[in-house]
Design a protein around this motif. Sequence first.
Motif, short mmCIF file in Angstrom:
data_model
loop_
_atom_site.label_atom_id
_atom_site.label_comp_id
_atom_site.label_asym_id
_atom_site.label_seq_id
_atom_site.Cartn_x
_atom_site.Cartn_y
_atom_site.Cartn_z
N PRO A 122 0.70 -1.09 -0.08
CA PRO A 122 0.14 0.00 0.06
C PRO A 122 0.70 1.22 -0.05
O PRO A 122 0.31 2.30 -0.65
CB PRO A 122 -0.71 -0.14 1.36
N TYR A 126 -0.78 3.56 -3.13
CA TYR A 126 -1.56 4.67 -2.90
C TYR A 126 -0.90 5.96 -3.33
O TYR A 126 -1.50 6.89 -3.73
CB TYR A 126 -2.14 4.70 -1.39
N LEU A 148 -5.64 -1.51 -5.93
CA LEU A 148 -5.82 -0.77 -4.61
C LEU A 148 -7.07 -1.59 -3.76
O LEU A 148 -6.74 -1.68 -2.79
CB LEU A 148 -6.30 0.58 -4.90
N PHE A 153 -5.92 0.34 2.79
CA PHE A 153 -5.16 1.39 3.21
C PHE A 153 -4.88 1.20 4.73
O PHE A 153 -5.59 1.84 5.58
CB PHE A 153 -5.62 2.72 3.05
N ARG A 158 -0.98 9.46 6.27
CA ARG A 158 -0.35 10.30 5.04
C ARG A 158 -0.09 11.38 5.99
O ARG A 158 -0.89 11.94 6.75
CB ARG A 158 -1.55 10.80 4.19
#
Length: 159
Positions: A122, A126, A148, A153, A158
């Motif tokens: 991931p 991503y 994906l 996730f 992030r």
Amino acid sequence: MSTRAFIGLGSNLDQPAEQLQSALQALDLMADTRLAAASAFYTSDSLLPGQPRYTNAVAAIDTTLAPLDLLDALQAIENDQGRVRKERWGPRTLDLDVLLFGDQVIDVPRLKVPHYHMHARPFVLYPLAELVPADFRLADGRVLQQLLQACPFVGLERL
């Protein structure tokens, strides 16, 4: 004529976010190459227990370098930033991987493109999705949106 390539960046030593920033600058200064875009930075757990968390990103570059010449240039950047190759999955100041190289499928001893493990990571998929259209296909025909969906996730943050 230039080729659009995607480079995976990762670091879990010596201020990882700063390592990635320096690597992006080095990519933009690399001969016969231009940095076209970069994803946000993400943190993720190491694939092996007991290591510090990684900071990862993906960069899009346009280059006239041949694939193995690009690999050599990336390894020179890693070395310039203090990369020591003691063990295959060990902690590192910087790891730069050729994820995709235009529409080419490459399978030589030094380089496998599309990157052989990207479908299960991931921290690669991503950030890559930030840089490509929603219907993006890898050179081997796999559709990024399907990859994906199969790779949640999980464990990512992030920055």
